[in-house]
Design a protein around this motif. Structure first.
Motif, PDB file in Angstrom:
ATOM      1  N   VAL A  80     -20.899 -43.327 -67.404  1.00 26.88           N
ATOM      2  CA  VAL A  80     -19.840 -42.752 -68.221  1.00 26.88           C
ATOM      3  C   VAL A  80     -18.507 -42.712 -67.470  1.00 26.88           C
ATOM      4  O   VAL A  80     -17.453 -43.029 -68.038  1.00 26.88           O
ATOM      5  N   ILE A  81     -18.518 -42.340 -66.188  1.00 30.03           N
ATOM      6  CA  ILE A  81     -17.268 -42.206 -65.437  1.00 30.03           C
ATOM      7  C   ILE A  81     -16.545 -43.554 -65.264  1.00 30.03           C
ATOM      8  O   ILE A  81     -15.343 -43.653 -65.545  1.00 30.03           O
ATOM      9  N   PRO A  82     -17.210 -44.635 -64.802  1.00 33.93           N
ATOM     10  CA  PRO A  82     -16.485 -45.910 -64.694  1.00 33.93           C
ATOM     11  C   PRO A  82     -15.943 -46.407 -66.035  1.00 33.93           C
ATOM     12  O   PRO A  82     -14.830 -46.935 -66.095  1.00 33.93           O
ATOM     13  N   VAL A  83     -16.728 -46.256 -67.096  1.00 33.88           N
ATOM     14  CA  VAL A  83     -16.251 -46.684 -68.412  1.00 33.88           C
ATOM     15  C   VAL A  83     -15.071 -45.822 -68.848  1.00 33.88           C
ATOM     16  O   VAL A  83     -14.067 -46.321 -69.369  1.00 33.88           O
ATOM     17  N   GLY A  84     -15.165 -44.509 -68.621  1.00 30.33           N
ATOM     18  CA  GLY A  84     -14.082 -43.621 -68.997  1.00 30.33           C
ATOM     19  C   GLY A  84     -12.805 -43.905 -68.225  1.00 30.33           C
ATOM     20  O   GLY A  84     -11.704 -43.881 -68.793  1.00 30.33           O
ATOM     21  N   ALA A  85     -12.920 -44.179 -66.922  1.00 29.60           N
ATOM     22  CA  ALA A  85     -11.742 -44.494 -66.122  1.00 29.60           C
ATOM     23  C   ALA A  85     -11.080 -45.785 -66.572  1.00 29.60           C
ATOM     24  O   ALA A  85      -9.909 -46.031 -66.276  1.00 29.60           O
ATOM     25  N   THR A  86     -11.828 -46.613 -67.311  1.00 28.71           N
ATOM     26  CA  THR A  86     -11.300 -47.896 -67.776  1.00 28.71           C
ATOM     27  C   THR A  86     -10.677 -47.810 -69.159  1.00 28.71           C
ATOM     28  O   THR A  86      -9.577 -48.318 -69.390  1.00 28.71           O
ATOM     29  N   ILE A  87     -11.366 -47.164 -70.094  1.00 26.56           N
ATOM     30  CA  ILE A  87     -10.914 -47.222 -71.490  1.00 26.56           C
ATOM     31  C   ILE A  87     -10.388 -45.890 -72.023  1.00 26.56           C
ATOM     32  O   ILE A  87      -9.748 -45.875 -73.082  1.00 26.56           O
ATOM     33  N   ASN A  88     -10.643 -44.786 -71.327  1.00 22.18           N
ATOM     34  CA  ASN A  88     -10.242 -43.494 -71.875  1.00 22.18           C
ATOM     35  C   ASN A  88      -8.925 -43.048 -71.258  1.00 22.18           C
ATOM     36  O   ASN A  88      -8.887 -42.569 -70.133  1.00 22.18           O
ATOM     37  N   MET A  89      -7.835 -43.218 -71.992  1.00 17.88           N
ATOM     38  CA  MET A  89      -6.505 -42.862 -71.525  1.00 17.88           C
ATOM     39  C   MET A  89      -5.828 -41.971 -72.556  1.00 17.88           C
ATOM     40  O   MET A  89      -4.909 -42.387 -73.258  1.00 17.88           O
ATOM     41  N   ASP A  90      -6.324 -40.742 -72.667  1.00 21.05           N
ATOM     42  CA  ASP A  90      -5.778 -39.821 -73.665  1.00 21.05           C
ATOM     43  C   ASP A  90      -4.301 -39.541 -73.435  1.00 21.05           C
ATOM     44  O   ASP A  90      -3.506 -39.518 -74.371  1.00 21.05           O
ATOM     45  N   GLY A  91      -3.928 -39.306 -72.172  1.00 24.47           N
ATOM     46  CA  GLY A  91      -2.533 -39.025 -71.866  1.00 24.47           C
ATOM     47  C   GLY A  91      -1.625 -40.185 -72.222  1.00 24.47           C
ATOM     48  O   GLY A  91      -0.523 -39.996 -72.744  1.00 24.47           O
ATOM     49  N   THR A  92      -2.094 -41.411 -71.944  1.00 22.68           N
ATOM     50  CA  THR A  92      -1.317 -42.604 -72.293  1.00 22.68           C
ATOM     51  C   THR A  92      -1.121 -42.694 -73.796  1.00 22.68           C
ATOM     52  O   THR A  92      -0.011 -42.962 -74.277  1.00 22.68           O
ATOM     53  N   ALA A  93      -2.189 -42.482 -74.550  1.00 25.61           N
ATOM     54  CA  ALA A  93      -2.090 -42.533 -76.007  1.00 25.61           C
ATOM     55  C   ALA A  93      -1.121 -41.486 -76.528  1.00 25.61           C
ATOM     56  O   ALA A  93      -0.318 -41.749 -77.433  1.00 25.61           O
ATOM     57  N   LEU A  94      -1.179 -40.288 -75.956  1.00 26.49           N
ATOM     58  CA  LEU A  94      -0.313 -39.207 -76.426  1.00 26.49           C
ATOM     59  C   LEU A  94       1.153 -39.514 -76.171  1.00 26.49           C
ATOM     60  O   LEU A  94       1.983 -39.436 -77.078  1.00 26.49           O
ATOM     61  N   TYR A  95       1.501 -39.895 -74.924  1.00 27.48           N
ATOM     62  CA  TYR A  95       2.925 -40.059 -74.667  1.00 27.48           C
ATOM     63  C   TYR A  95       3.486 -41.346 -75.247  1.00 27.48           C
ATOM     64  O   TYR A  95       4.698 -41.454 -75.482  1.00 27.48           O
ATOM     65  N   GLU A  96       2.661 -42.338 -75.517  1.00 26.03           N
ATOM     66  CA  GLU A  96       3.177 -43.527 -76.193  1.00 26.03           C
ATOM     67  C   GLU A  96       3.432 -43.255 -77.671  1.00 26.03           C
ATOM     68  O   GLU A  96       4.394 -43.764 -78.248  1.00 26.03           O
ATOM     69  N   ALA A  97       2.575 -42.437 -78.294  1.00 26.47           N
ATOM     70  CA  ALA A  97       2.823 -42.037 -79.678  1.00 26.47           C
ATOM     71  C   ALA A  97       4.090 -41.191 -79.761  1.00 26.47           C
ATOM     72  O   ALA A  97       4.919 -41.371 -80.664  1.00 26.47           O
TER      73      ALA A  97
END
Length: 482
Positions: free
Chosen positions: A342-359
């Protein structure tokens, strides 16, 4: 009369258990304090002098990054290879569902805040680093999305440890001047930086294959398991340098930036909006999702993640923090098979902060330019920001390129209007808060998936155990400790 001794023993045990965590947190504050003292007591520092200050932190960061590729490949492969296909698919489904829900929630929260606070009205944007912006603006959304898929299905696994695929477009004015970007020439190029998406996909497929081979694949499974354990042992050595490394990284950034006041003033209400969004998402939205899945509040776990969060803030990289995150979750008793997937996959595809500030940024720029936008535009921003955040780790110049992708979807261009994404000293503050929230979301997601998968993992343990091993298994399926 024995109570003081018992209390003293508990305090001593607590200090021994958390000494590194406290040292890392102290390192963040000490680094900031040293940076402010040096900056306010001396004149302007040259880039070379700042490089000298950041050198110990740079060494720490390089050591962490060196562990990423071998740890990522061995962890995912051994985790999936150690489970059957049905169990792997259950864990993967739960993890991806969690990441999708949190990312969508972050985007919706960001849009609600930017629509309510309207930070773009009357904003003063200072144009900086126009060369970097112009360079990143020369991309097309279809090329970016196709490069994302190309990087997922790499044609050279060795090359993927060092390079990523990138489609570059260029205008050939000698043949046809003044053509739209869609008619420009294009070529395939390799940019420096590990192709994390390709490595993750290859590791998932390899681990699934080893799991299906059963006895024939046991030798290969043992190899990746041993390699993963070796990487974690090296990680346990490296983390003792984290207080020193984080302190020097923070100090160098403080010296490099103009001032905190100038940073906040240059970004204005955009900075405040993103910070409010990150705080509400990290300690509100994620906390609610975690509570619904586990019936427990996450704040006790967040306290145990203090060292990881401090390191994430200091390094500004969720990938570089990944070895420490895995080590910390192992110490918390989370099943290694869950953590290492879960951690390696999350570090790759889970970017909540990126999604928030780009929106937030897309609608911020629309407000700044006094452009009206409909509900359909908001939906388009939501979808594109989500897709861009998932692919951010696999795209060179991720912040700028994905922002151009989001703006292009709603008919906006980035030139001169994205100072918060330029690679100058002012961008580091938001980036580090965003990274901290990303890492915290990954860690809490792992704990949640482990909780939901506990019974399934216990049944797998009992199914694969030898008769004499069943006596050693506790009620939760793991070996009972003495």
């Amino acid at each position: 009369m024995t109570r003081p001794k018992q209390d003293g023993g508990k305090f001593k045990a607590f200090m021994q258990e958390n000494v590194l965590t406290m040292a890392t947190v102290i390192g963040v504050f000490v680094g900031g304090l040293i940076g402010f003292i040096i900056k306010n007591s001396t004149g302007e520092w040259s880039k070379r002098e700042i490089m000298y200050i950041s050198f110990p932190g740079e060494i720490f960061l390089r050591m962490l990054k060196c562990l990423i590729v071998p740890l990522l490949v061995s962890s995912i492969t051994s985790a999936i290879g150690g489970l059957d296909l049905s169990m792997s698919s259950k864990i993967a489904t739960r993890a991806i569902t969690y990441y999708f829900v949190t990312t969508i929630s972050a985007v919706i929260l960001g849009i609600c805040l930017v629509t309510t606070l309207r930070p773009g009205q009357g904003a003063k944007i200072v144009e900086t680093q126009t060369e970097s912006i112009d360079k990143a603006s020369k991309v097309l959304t279809p090329d970016t999305l196709m490069d994302l898929v190309r990087n997922m299905f790499t044609d050279n696994i060795i090359q993927s440890t060092m390079f990523q695929h990138r489609t570059e477009i260029y205008e050939n004015t000698s043949i046809s001047p003044a053509q739209p970007m869609e008619n420009w020439e294009f070529k395939s190029a390799q940019r420096e930086g590990s192709n994390v998406l390709g490595l993750v996909m290859f590791s998932v497929i390899l681990g699934t294959t080893i799991g299906r081979m059963r006895e024939k694949g046991q030798l290969l499974q043992d190899f990746f398991t041993t390699l993963s354990e070796a990487m974690m042992t090296i990680t346990s050595w490296v983390i003792w340098i984290s207080p020193l490394g984080v302190a020097f990284l923070i100090a160098a950034k403080i010296i490099e930036m103009e001032s905190i006041a100038a940073t906040i003033q240059s970004l204005g209400w955009y900075f405040i909006t993103v910070m409010i969004g990150l705080f509400l998402h990290g300690f509100g939205t994620i906390a609610v999702i975690f509570f619904l899945g586990t019936r427990r509040l996450p704040y006790r776990y967040i306290a145990k993640l203090s060292q990881v969060l401090a390191t994430a803030f200091g390094t500004g990289s969720s990938s570089a923090t990944m070895p420490l995150t895995i080590k910390c979750l192992d110490n918390m008793g989370i099943d290694p098979r869950v953590t290492r997937f879960v951690i390696p996959v999350g570090a790759t595809i889970n970017m909540d902060g990126t999604a928030l500030y780009e929106a937030v940024a897309a609608l911020f720029i629309a407000q700044y330019r006094e452009m009206s936008y409909s509900f359909g535009t908001i939906v388009a921003v939501s979808i594109t920001a989500t897709a861009a955040s998932i692919g951010a780790a696999g795209i060179p110049q991720a912040g700028l390129v994905t922002m151009v992708m989001v703006l292009d979807t709603v008919g906006l261009r980035a030139e001169g209007c994205v100072p918060h994404h330029t690679p100058d000293p002012r961008s580091w503050l938001l980036d580090r808060f965003r990274t901290t929230i990303n890492v915290m979301c990954d860690a809490l997601g792992t704990i949640l998936v482990n909780h939901l998968s506990k019974n399934d993992l216990a049944s797998v343990d009992r199914l694969n155990a030898e008769p004499h091993e069943l006596l050693e298994l506790g009620p939760n399926g793991h070996e009972m400790k003495e």
